[in-house]
Scaffold this motif. Sequence first.
Motif, PDB file in Angstrom:
ATOM      1  N   GLN A 173       0.825  -1.202   0.000  1.00  0.00           N
ATOM      2  CA  GLN A 173       0.000   0.000   0.000  1.00  0.00           C
ATOM      3  C   GLN A 173       0.861   1.255   0.000  1.00  0.00           C
ATOM      4  N   ASP A 181       2.406   1.525  -3.470  1.00  0.00           N
ATOM      5  CA  ASP A 181       1.408   1.897  -4.473  1.00  0.00           C
ATOM      6  C   ASP A 181       1.019   3.366  -4.353  1.00  0.00           C
ATOM      7  N   ASP A 207       1.458   5.959  -7.422  1.00  0.00           N
ATOM      8  CA  ASP A 207       0.250   6.227  -8.199  1.00  0.00           C
ATOM      9  C   ASP A 207       0.449   7.364  -9.187  1.00  0.00           C
ATOM     10  N   PHE A 222     -10.325   9.087  -5.320  1.00  0.00           N
ATOM     11  CA  PHE A 222     -10.774   7.702  -5.454  1.00  0.00           C
ATOM     12  C   PHE A 222     -10.438   7.164  -6.844  1.00  0.00           C
ATOM     13  N   ASP A 223     -10.748   7.953  -7.891  1.00  0.00           N
ATOM     14  CA  ASP A 223     -10.481   7.517  -9.264  1.00  0.00           C
ATOM     15  C   ASP A 223      -8.989   7.391  -9.530  1.00  0.00           C
ATOM     16  N   VAL A 256      -6.593   6.483  -7.398  1.00  0.00           N
ATOM     17  CA  VAL A 256      -6.107   5.240  -6.791  1.00  0.00           C
ATOM     18  C   VAL A 256      -6.563   4.034  -7.598  1.00  0.00           C
ATOM     19  N   GLN A 257      -7.835   4.045  -7.966  1.00  0.00           N
ATOM     20  CA  GLN A 257      -8.389   2.900  -8.685  1.00  0.00           C
ATOM     21  C   GLN A 257      -7.769   2.758 -10.081  1.00  0.00           C
ATOM     22  N   LEU A 258      -7.671   3.861 -10.812  1.00  0.00           N
ATOM     23  CA  LEU A 258      -7.139   3.813 -12.172  1.00  0.00           C
ATOM     24  C   LEU A 258      -5.655   3.404 -12.165  1.00  0.00           C
ATOM     25  N   GLU A 301      -4.187   1.424 -10.073  1.00  0.00           N
ATOM     26  CA  GLU A 301      -4.117  -0.015  -9.855  1.00  0.00           C
ATOM     27  C   GLU A 301      -4.521  -0.787 -11.111  1.00  0.00           C
ATOM     28  N   VAL A 302      -5.537  -0.302 -11.809  1.00  0.00           N
ATOM     29  CA  VAL A 302      -5.966  -0.951 -13.051  1.00  0.00           C
ATOM     30  C   VAL A 302      -4.815  -0.945 -14.066  1.00  0.00           C
ATOM     31  N   LEU A 318      -8.875  -8.428 -12.466  1.00  0.00           N
ATOM     32  CA  LEU A 318      -9.554  -7.286 -11.845  1.00  0.00           C
ATOM     33  C   LEU A 318     -10.990  -7.614 -11.409  1.00  0.00           C
ATOM     34  N   TYR A 323     -14.165   0.519 -19.117  1.00  0.00           N
ATOM     35  CA  TYR A 323     -13.651   1.293 -17.985  1.00  0.00           C
ATOM     36  C   TYR A 323     -12.527   2.218 -18.451  1.00  0.00           C
TER      37      TYR A 323
END
Length: 538
Positions: free
Chosen positions: A455, A458, A462, A481-482, A484-486, A488-489, A506, A526
């Motif tokens: 974590q 990451d 990011d 939020f977006d 962090v998520q993007l 990781e994707v 995923l 996505y």
Amino acid sequence: MNKKCVVIGLLGVHLDQPRKSRDRWATWRPTVAICQQEDLIVDRFELIVERRYSKLANQVIQDIETVSPETSVRAHPVTLKDPWDLEEVYAGLHQFSREYAFDTDAEDYLMHITTGTHVAQICLFLLTESRHLPGRLIQTSPPPGRGRSKQAEAASVQGTFQIIDLDLSRYDELAKRFRQEHDEARSILKRGIETKDESFNALIDRIEKVTLATKAPILMSGPTGAGKTQLAKLIYELKHSRRQVSGPFIEVNCATIRGEQAMSALFGHTKGAFTGANSARAGLLKSADEGMLFLDEIGELGLDEQAMLLRAIEEKEFTPVGSDQSIHSDFQLIAGTNRDLMAEVSAGKFREDLLARINLWSFRLPGLSERRADIDPNLDYELQQFTRNNGQKITISKEARKAFLDFAMDPATPWNANFRDLNAAVTRMGTLAEGGRITIDLVTEEIARLRSSWQTTDARGDDDVLTSCLDDSQIAQLDHFDRVQLAEVIRVCRQSRSLSQAGRTLFAVSRKAKAKPNDADRLRKYLQRFGLSWDELL
């Protein structure tokens, strides 16, 4: 339909020539004798004859017609200035093989390798083994002569014959030995680990075949920690065990050398070549002579070093810093990289000609997250290594093992540093194991530690991940939020071989609730929300 039997052979200048003409029927002559065998009916004999021995050839042809009227003989004149010249003899026989009209559906071919010079026999063998001559070998032998009367010799003057089929798969014992050698080579390249991932095992099989067949450069790509250095050492070990290399294994991390230091380290320097060069230095390329040179992170080399390396690979020569004399070094190169070298070429950071030279055999090593089926046997391997390195036997309880493997096999577990993470985890648990046994408490503690470290890594990375795909204005419009998520994707996509594989990772949980999951389409849509595509992420 019974096929016709056709023998192809060379006129034996000495063996087919009787000592005295009146003794020719009492003398073993291979070309004639092959047509006297009771259990071998020769329909046609293709006799290859040096032009200067046409008289002997005519006599042999007449004698074959006498002992075997059913055999037709055709002479094929060739001109050989030196029948012991390998190049000349091979060229002549190769030309015969190209011009002859073989009909394997109607005829069986036997290549007679008893007559002719040893060079000619070798050439016939090579052309048969390569299927330029599509048949089997036949070897004839004289009758035993010692202690026998002349009458007894004459009665069995035809001698014996043996047919040799070069299709080695037909020989059970040989096939068994080949399989054993293959299994041994495969075991070396896998460090004896019984890996289960089918695609990885296929990759190792291909690397084994290339390793033993060529000294051409090998390029290994893949994420950091995927095992490129270890595999390079194992390739060297395999080649050394087969006596294909005699020199040392030299390893260089190109990320640790820069500028003049890189030139000097790789190619050496003369005394006084630059400030501080108080003595001459051979350089690592010279040290690798007759051995293997592993250049890890080759993409870190500067363009000047790349040019020098290209010459060293192609000409096996290079010039040390400060010298005007080239030195020789014959080594096999293995290059490792976690970069996209094609992209580096496009950016002007890597020489296109060097990439073309080292990209002949290119293998991508998958990360640990792409080989989850192999985590179980690799866990055993790491425990064995810890025991060997520390002199203390370490075991893991059944409950602890299940907990660790459940965590390790979870698609959400990233294994950012790949096998380095696994090795570090086992080392920490083994060190803390009281009584040499890893417990569920130690596994729980280690899982928490790994998650925390990933974590932190990451979160720190990011922004770097996003800036590689989006400009600052696009990133500024994203919620935290977006972001962090993007990020990781994108990481998962770059660790995956295809859009579908990334989608399966995923959506590993939610896809189970769908009758016909389309992971690739979900992931594609996505990415489109952010103006991205699969190709742009690679």
